[in-house]
Design a protein around this motif. Structure first.
Motif, PDB file in Angstrom:
ATOM      1  N   ARG A 100       0.756  -0.961   0.011  1.00  9.82           N
ATOM      2  CA  ARG A 100       0.165  -0.088   0.063  1.00  9.82           C
ATOM      3  C   ARG A 100       1.112   1.410   0.071  1.00  9.82           C
TER       4      ARG A 100
ATOM      5  N   PHE B 274     -15.160  15.172  -3.372  1.00 10.57           N
ATOM      6  CA  PHE B 274     -16.282  15.296  -2.510  1.00 10.57           C
ATOM      7  C   PHE B 274     -17.624  13.960  -2.815  1.00 10.57           C
TER       8      PHE B 274
ATOM      9  N   LYS C 156      -0.609  14.277  -0.175  1.00 17.47           N
ATOM     10  CA  LYS C 156      -0.552  15.306   0.941  1.00 17.47           C
ATOM     11  C   LYS C 156       0.279  16.732   0.165  1.00 17.47           C
TER      12      LYS C 156
ATOM     13  N   ASP D 123      -6.948  27.293   0.656  1.00 18.60           N
ATOM     14  CA  ASP D 123      -6.847  26.315   0.112  1.00 18.60           C
ATOM     15  C   ASP D 123      -8.170  25.201   1.263  1.00 18.60           C
TER      16      ASP D 123
ATOM     17  N   GLU E 175      -6.512  21.888   6.276  1.00 18.45           N
ATOM     18  CA  GLU E 175      -5.711  21.305   7.373  1.00 18.45           C
ATOM     19  C   GLU E 175      -6.019  21.125   9.006  1.00 18.45           C
TER      20      GLU E 175
ATOM     21  N   ASP F  69      -2.951  16.801  10.964  1.00 19.13           N
ATOM     22  CA  ASP F  69      -2.034  15.426   9.480  1.00 19.13           C
ATOM     23  C   ASP F  69      -2.780  15.370   9.042  1.00 19.13           C
ATOM     24  N   ASP F  70      -4.407  14.622  10.170  1.00 21.98           N
ATOM     25  CA  ASP F  70      -5.034  13.776   9.170  1.00 21.98           C
ATOM     26  C   ASP F  70      -6.726  14.367   9.604  1.00 21.98           C
TER      27      ASP F  70
ATOM     28  N   ARG G  35     -13.137  20.938   3.902  1.00 17.30           N
ATOM     29  CA  ARG G  35     -13.077  21.342   2.655  1.00 17.30           C
ATOM     30  C   ARG G  35     -15.027  21.781   2.651  1.00 17.30           C
TER      31      ARG G  35
ATOM     32  N   GLN H 269     -17.469  19.948   4.323  1.00 22.92           N
ATOM     33  CA  GLN H 269     -16.877  18.537   4.531  1.00 22.92           C
ATOM     34  C   GLN H 269     -15.550  18.203   5.136  1.00 22.92           C
TER      35      GLN H 269
ATOM     36  N   ASP I  20     -12.857  15.364   7.246  1.00 20.00           N
ATOM     37  CA  ASP I  20     -12.763  13.867   6.285  1.00 20.00           C
ATOM     38  C   ASP I  20     -11.908  13.967   6.852  1.00 20.00           C
TER      39      ASP I  20
ATOM     40  N   SER J  39      -4.974   3.155   8.860  1.00 19.44           N
ATOM     41  CA  SER J  39      -4.241   3.191   7.196  1.00 19.44           C
ATOM     42  C   SER J  39      -5.289   3.090   6.836  1.00 19.44           C
ATOM     43  N   ALA J  40      -6.033   2.109   7.249  1.00 22.15           N
ATOM     44  CA  ALA J  40      -6.891   1.305   6.370  1.00 22.15           C
ATOM     45  C   ALA J  40      -8.981   2.227   6.937  1.00 22.15           C
TER      46      ALA J  40
ATOM     47  N   MET K 106     -16.100  10.805   6.268  1.00 18.08           N
ATOM     48  CA  MET K 106     -16.032  11.502   5.677  1.00 18.08           C
ATOM     49  C   MET K 106     -17.404  11.827   5.903  1.00 18.08           C
TER      50      MET K 106
ATOM     51  N   MET L 156     -20.671   8.895   6.103  1.00 17.54           N
ATOM     52  CA  MET L 156     -19.816   7.579   5.960  1.00 17.54           C
ATOM     53  C   MET L 156     -18.924   7.386   6.403  1.00 17.54           C
TER      54      MET L 156
ATOM     55  N   ARG M  49     -10.516  -0.389   3.706  1.00 20.46           N
ATOM     56  CA  ARG M  49      -9.696  -0.036   2.476  1.00 20.46           C
ATOM     57  C   ARG M  49      -9.010  -1.378   2.745  1.00 20.46           C
TER      58      ARG M  49
END
Lengths: 136, 374
Positions: free
Chosen positions: A53, A89, A97, B25, B28, B31-32, B36, B78, B80, B85-86, B90, B112, B116
């Motif tokens: 990955r 979206f 990133k 933009d 942030e 970091d995660d 938006r 939105q 996120d 990692s999985a 959102m 949701m 992944r």
């Protein structure tokens, strides 16, 4: 001030060399990549290389980004933005990133994560493994 | 010539919001975690003497109503968050007005949890949008497509766009062919026609990419209880099956796209939607032509029962209820990408409507929209 100098330096690099390298950490020992695979990774059509990955990151630098995406996909930054928008979206993917400078990029490569990124060829150092070189 | 209140209260507020957000933009938060957003400010100038517009299925609205001029005005946010990692989350909220409602409202559009796994598989659970035509999921994100969403949209399935359920998708490639497939299933929700109560949905779609060409195919079935405008139950457990095919091809600076979708049901008239578009990208300016068509034809099943009952003038009742409506849009417009994430679109839109009880009608409109994302 440093940010401006960094931007100028990168601009000079890109104008002089016009070569970009897709790299990962030298510790990872990933296989060499071909152009379609680079496109799939950076347009987020896949986030895997084989079973590994991958996370793609990039420098927050318009000139380099524009040069890179035009070469790998033929998309302008405007087209790219519209493309990302569809993915973002609808929850399908997040764009790469954005990192402020090359020091942040180098630091991220050293974290041991499966990072793939791109930068001017002359910025590549021994801590990086070149997976692909884009030439004009 | 009818002029319209181009700067409605909503438009003014949206404009202020837009100006406030312009330099941004994605934000942030960590970091995660990213915040938006998107916004569209829309106005229409009606050039026709005719100010009435009859929509399909008998919904009559007047172009003088303020909501018609800001149908495409909306804003959304939105959040996120990548959990590890999985897993990711959102959530998207939208401030919008649908034609069946009186005021703008804020509502949850997506919410949701994503997982992944394997080689480019993803599982999502929560509130999502049906993956029918490509535009069905992006309809409110004006920046993501070339044109302005027409007054009679060519996406959506009888007002159903959202569902609560599960989505499984997979991306991959075989040689130079990239593919992506998606399976949806869950409980339907209808925002546009609030009266209809959604039951279940299942659908499948596949996208194929080869060099500069894209083909998307979709199919599915949904079930709902159909209510009239006054709230009376008309029929239960009505099922619509739908099919769609869509393609896009880019040659040099030309971009061609087209799509067709068909909805089949015994309960309500059958609907077909089509669109064709040709655009030419000239740096930041993209002129385009767009043709869209929505047809609703047939005899609703509930009316065929009455077909044996003669009407006072002796004609057949079913014949009287035969529906044959059509709305076409002939659009010429241009998109100008002013800034990164900001696009201005202007269109001349000729809308033609056909209804058995009326002469053909024509509306000429100038449609302007400012779309942005951050």
């Amino acid at each position: 001030m440093m940010k401006t100098l960094w931007s100028l330096l990168l601009c000079v690099s890109i104008i002089q060399a016009e070569e970009l390298a897709v790299v990962t950490s030298a510790q990872l020992n990933l296989p060499k990549l071909d152009a379609p695979t680079i496109e799939r990774l950076f347009l987020l059509k896949t986030n895997h290389l084989g079973t590994i990955r991958i996370k793609v990151v990039e420098l927050k630098h318009e000139t380099i980004k524009s040069h890179f995406y035009a070469q790998i996909s033929g998309k302008s930054l405007t087209q790219l933005r519209a493309y990302w928008t569809k993915l973002i979206f609808t929850g399908k993917a997040q764009p790469p990133k954005q990192l402020e400078d090359i020091d942040a990029l180098r630091a991220m490569l050293k974290t041991g994560q499966n990072i793939v990124t791109y930068l001017p060829l002359e910025q590549v150092d021994a801590s990086m493994q070149v997976l692909y070189t884009l030439k004009d | 010539m009818k002029t319209v209140p181009f700067l409605s209260a909503f438009t003014c507020k949206a404009l202020l919001l837009f100006v406030a957000l312009l330099p941004l933009d994605a934000i942030e938060l960590s970091d995660d975690v990213n915040l938006r957003g998107f916004a569209s400010i829309n106005g229409i100038l009606n050039l026709s003497e005719d100010t009435d517009r009859e929509l399909l299925n008998g919904s009559v609205v007047t172009l003088e109503e303020d909501d018609m001029y800001t149908k495409n005005s909306r804003a959304g946010l939105q959040l996120d968050a990548t959990l590890n990692s999985a897993f990711d989350v959102m959530v998207q909220g939208i401030y919008i007005k649908e034609r069946a409602r009186d005021d703008y409202e804020a509502r949850l559009e997506w919410a949701m949890l994503g997982y992944r796994f394997g080689n480019d598989y993803a599982l999502h659970v929560g509130k999502m949008k049906i993956a029918a035509m490509d535009g069905a999921q992006n309809r409110y994100i004006g920046y993501s497509y070339l044109w302005i969403d027409p007054q009679v949209s060519f996406t959506g399935i009888n007002g159903f766009e959202n569902f609560y359920g599960v989505d499984v998708s997979k991306k991959g490639y075989i040689g130079a062919l990239d593919y992506e497939w998606q399976l949806n299933g869950g409980k339907l929700q209808n925002h546009e026609r609030q009266a209809d109560e959604g039951n279940y949905l299942y659908s499948a779609s596949a996208k194929l990419f080869y060099e500069n060409a894209m083909l998307r195919l979709g199919a599915g079935e949904l079930n709902f209880d159909h209510y009239g405008r006054t709230g009376e139950l008309i029929s239960k457990d009505e099922t619509i099956t739908f099919l769609s095919a869509e393609m896009q091809y880019m040659y040099d600076a030309f971009e061609f796209s087209g799509g067709y979708s068909a909805h089949r049901t015994d309960a309500i008239p059958e609907a077909n939607k089509q669109y064709l578009s040709l655009a030419y990208r000239y740096d930041l300016l993209t002129p385009y032509l767009l043709y869209t068509r929505k047809e609703v034809t047939g005899i609703p099943k509930r009316h065929t029962l009455a077909s044996t009952v003669p009407t006072p003038n002796g004609s057949n009742a079913a014949k009287e209820t035969f529906v044959d409506d059509r709305v076409e849009h002939y659009i010429f417009g241009a998109r100008y990408d002013i800034l990164d994430g900001v696009a201005l679109k202007g269109e001349y839109d000729q809308m033609l409507t056909k209804h058995p009880s009326q002469a053909h009608r024509r509306f000429d409109m100038i449609n302007l929209t400012l779309d942005m994302v951050f």
